[in-house]
Design a protein around this motif. Structure first.
Motif, short mmCIF file in Angstrom:
data_model
loop_
_atom_site.label_atom_id
_atom_site.label_comp_id
_atom_site.label_asym_id
_atom_site.label_seq_id
_atom_site.Cartn_x
_atom_site.Cartn_y
_atom_site.Cartn_z
N ALA A 194 0.80 -1.22 0.00
CA ALA A 194 0.00 0.00 0.00
C ALA A 194 0.83 1.27 0.00
CB ALA A 194 -0.93 0.01 1.22
N ALA A 195 2.15 1.15 0.05
CA ALA A 195 3.00 2.35 0.11
C ALA A 195 2.84 3.25 -1.11
CB ALA A 195 4.46 1.95 0.31
N PRO A 196 2.84 2.73 -2.36
CA PRO A 196 2.66 3.64 -3.52
C PRO A 196 1.35 4.41 -3.49
CG PRO A 196 3.47 1.48 -4.22
CD PRO A 196 3.08 1.34 -2.80
N VAL A 197 0.27 3.75 -3.03
CA VAL A 197 -1.02 4.43 -2.97
C VAL A 197 -1.00 5.53 -1.91
CG1 VAL A 197 -3.49 4.11 -2.60
CG2 VAL A 197 -2.17 2.33 -3.73
N ALA A 198 -0.36 5.26 -0.77
CA ALA A 198 -0.30 6.26 0.29
C ALA A 198 0.53 7.47 -0.13
CB ALA A 198 0.30 5.63 1.55
N VAL A 199 1.59 7.24 -0.87
CA VAL A 199 2.41 8.37 -1.34
C VAL A 199 1.67 9.19 -2.38
CG1 VAL A 199 4.54 8.95 -2.55
CG2 VAL A 199 4.55 7.16 -0.81
N LYS A 200 0.91 8.52 -3.25
CA LYS A 200 0.20 9.23 -4.31
C LYS A 200 -0.88 10.13 -3.74
CE LYS A 200 -2.43 8.38 -8.56
NZ LYS A 200 -2.97 7.33 -9.47
N TYR A 201 -1.57 9.69 -2.68
CA TYR A 201 -2.67 10.45 -2.09
C TYR A 201 -2.30 10.97 -0.70
CZ TYR A 201 -5.31 8.18 -5.84
OH TYR A 201 -5.75 7.74 -7.06
N MET A 202 -1.07 11.43 -0.57
CA MET A 202 -0.63 11.94 0.72
C MET A 202 -1.40 13.18 1.15
SD MET A 202 1.43 11.18 3.16
CE MET A 202 2.59 10.06 2.36
N ASP A 203 -1.89 13.97 0.17
CA ASP A 203 -2.63 15.17 0.52
C ASP A 203 -4.01 14.88 1.11
OD1 ASP A 203 -3.39 14.08 -1.91
OD2 ASP A 203 -4.17 15.98 -2.65
N VAL A 204 -4.48 13.63 0.97
CA VAL A 204 -5.79 13.27 1.52
C VAL A 204 -5.70 13.07 3.03
CG1 VAL A 204 -7.69 11.60 1.37
CG2 VAL A 204 -6.38 12.21 -0.69
N PHE A 205 -4.53 12.75 3.52
CA PHE A 205 -4.35 12.47 4.95
C PHE A 205 -3.36 13.46 5.56
CE2 PHE A 205 -5.09 8.49 2.66
CZ PHE A 205 -6.30 8.09 3.22
N PRO A 206 -3.74 14.72 5.71
CA PRO A 206 -2.82 15.70 6.30
C PRO A 206 -2.74 15.53 7.81
CG PRO A 206 -4.90 16.75 5.83
CD PRO A 206 -5.02 15.35 5.30
N ASP A 207 -1.62 15.91 8.40
CA ASP A 207 -1.47 15.86 9.85
C ASP A 207 -2.37 16.88 10.55
OD1 ASP A 207 0.40 13.85 9.55
OD2 ASP A 207 2.09 15.24 9.47
N GLU A 208 -2.56 18.06 9.93
CA GLU A 208 -3.40 19.10 10.50
C GLU A 208 -4.38 19.60 9.45
OE1 GLU A 208 -3.57 20.08 13.53
OE2 GLU A 208 -1.88 18.94 14.32
N LEU A 209 -5.57 19.97 9.90
CA LEU A 209 -6.56 20.53 8.98
C LEU A 209 -6.16 21.95 8.58
CD1 LEU A 209 -9.91 19.36 10.63
CD2 LEU A 209 -8.74 18.36 8.67
N PRO A 210 -6.57 22.38 7.40
CA PRO A 210 -6.23 23.75 6.98
C PRO A 210 -6.95 24.77 7.85
CG PRO A 210 -7.75 22.71 5.43
CD PRO A 210 -7.30 21.63 6.36
N ASP A 211 -6.36 25.96 7.95
CA ASP A 211 -6.93 27.04 8.77
C ASP A 211 -8.01 27.79 8.01
OD1 ASP A 211 -5.21 26.32 10.76
OD2 ASP A 211 -3.68 27.78 10.23
N SER A 212 -8.95 27.08 7.47
CA SER A 212 -10.07 27.70 6.75
C SER A 212 -11.13 26.63 6.55
CB SER A 212 -9.61 28.26 5.39
OG SER A 212 -9.10 27.21 4.58
N LEU A 213 -12.30 27.08 6.14
CA LEU A 213 -13.36 26.13 5.86
C LEU A 213 -13.07 25.36 4.59
CD1 LEU A 213 -16.60 28.15 6.68
CD2 LEU A 213 -15.60 26.28 8.00
N LEU A 214 -13.52 24.13 4.55
CA LEU A 214 -13.34 23.33 3.35
C LEU A 214 -14.26 23.84 2.25
CD1 LEU A 214 -13.29 19.77 4.96
CD2 LEU A 214 -11.34 21.15 4.24
N PRO A 215 -13.94 23.59 1.00
CA PRO A 215 -14.81 24.05 -0.09
C PRO A 215 -16.14 23.32 -0.06
CG PRO A 215 -13.07 22.62 -0.93
CD PRO A 215 -12.72 22.91 0.49
N LEU A 216 -17.15 23.95 -0.61
CA LEU A 216 -18.48 23.33 -0.67
C LEU A 216 -18.46 22.14 -1.61
CD1 LEU A 216 -20.77 26.50 -0.81
CD2 LEU A 216 -20.55 24.87 1.09
N ARG A 217 -19.01 21.06 -1.16
CA ARG A 217 -19.09 19.84 -1.98
C ARG A 217 -20.51 19.71 -2.53
NH1 ARG A 217 -13.60 18.83 -2.18
NH2 ARG A 217 -12.72 18.90 -0.06
#
Length: 349
Positions: A194-217
């Motif tokens: 699973a290492a290649p998949v985790a590296v490819k989608y590293m931005d999906v699992f950030p250590d901290e949430l961004p300092d703003s609201l998430l975009p509207l889905r």
């Protein structure tokens, strides 16, 4: 307990020795006849035949259990006979088995598991008969085994064993099996597959949430209140100065990140602190009043057996622990005022 025959305390009338040889029966007569008392004589009870008792203890040897563990023994309790089940041991085909005496039982039975483990041969009797005592003359006083008071290693419990007894067991068996719980040092590693998949989608699992609201889905959290329902306006909970300070710091952090904002909502619920396992505190919002007047939507819940069928044959499993999960779902625009909560400092949504 009082005897109705002799009037003494400590035994029943059926156990009274003074009235054992003479029993009186009252006979109901017809109207107009004299009421007579008919006395029936019974022979004296020969106590010499039954008083002779044979005192026995449980059998000793290798018990038919999984094993025992070396733990600190319990403190001796003199009243152990009063609050424990009568248990002892017996020998069947050279194996020491454990049995329980039930005062309310009318039959002597053995479990099918014991028959299977001991390899006992069973067959149907051509003429079924009732079970009875083997020795009809004389009494046998079976003394309970004190060691049976301790819990065994079956069913998730453990059997306590002193150090001296443990050393004797080691000398006899010459083998020891020890189960040790080992703590793995470091953080959990990602499997190689699973290492290649985790590296490819590293931005999906950030250590901290961004300092703003998430975009509207495409999907936002809707809060539809029941028509005509009374809006809640609860006061904030009473807290100690230390709890107020902890709650204020968490509110300021959420304000700085942009996850909450100050509010003028007419519908408010109180906020409170709940302890966590690591000793820290989590801010929670008591929204039970809002939940009672919220229109509930029905979603299709998957069946558990269907989910198990879908993962059949899988060998790699993982789990997701959402950090601040409630802050990762946007509220539908216009419904923010329905999420307002109150603290000692002010009102926020």
């Amino acid at each position: 307990m009082k005897c109705f025959g002799c009037g003494e305390v400590g035994h029943r009338q059926s156990e009274c020795r003074k009235t054992a040889g003479k029993k009186t029966f009252f006979v109901d007569t017809k109207e107009g006849e004299d009421e007579d008392v008919e006395e029936v004589e019974y022979p004296e009870f020969d106590s010499e035949e039954v008083v002779k008792k044979e005192v026995m203890t449980g059998d000793t040897g290798t018990a038919l259990v999984v094993g025992r563990s070396c733990l600190t023994p319990k403190i001796a309790d003199d009243n152990w006979l009063r609050h424990n089940i009568f248990q002892s041991t017996c020998t069947v085909l050279g194996k020491v088995c454990r049995f329980v005496i039930d005062a309310g039982s009318c039959e002597n039975i053995v479990s099918a598991e014991v028959v299977k483990k001991l390899g006992l041969k069973t067959e149907k009797h051509p003429k079924p008969y009732k079970l009875a005592w083997l020795k009809k003359r004389g009494e046998i006083v079976l003394v309970p085994n004190r060691e049976m008071e301790k819990p065994t290693s079956m069913g998730g419990e453990t059997k306590l064993l002193s150090l001296a007894r443990f050393e004797e067991e080691v000398d006899e068996s010459q083998s020891i099996y020890v189960l040790i719980g080992k703590k793995v040092a470091g953080e959990a590693t990602i499997p190689t597959v699973a290492a290649p998949v985790a590296v490819k989608y590293m931005d999906v699992f950030p250590d901290e949430l961004p300092d703003s609201l998430l975009p509207l889905r495409d999907i936002q959290h809707r809060i539809d209140l029941e028509p005509g329902a009374t809006l809640s306006n609860r006061p904030h909970y009473r807290m100690s100065p230390g709890e107020h300070e902890k709650l204020r710091r968490q509110v300021e952090e959420l304000l700085a990140r942009g996850h909450i904002r100050e509010s003028l909502s007419p519908c408010t619920v109180p906020a409170l602190l709940m302890p966590k396992k690591d000793g820290s505190w989590r801010m929670c919002v008591d929204s039970r009043v809002i939940n009672r007047i919220t229109v509930r939507y029905r979603f299709l819940i998957p069946r558990l057996d269907d989910l198990l069928d879908q993962v059949s044959g899988a060998t790699v499993f993982t789990k997701l622990d959402l950090k601040s999960g409630y802050h990762q779902i946007r509220i539908r625009p216009g419904d923010e005022w329905k999420t307002a909560f109150k603290t000692h400092e002010g009102l926020y949504e």
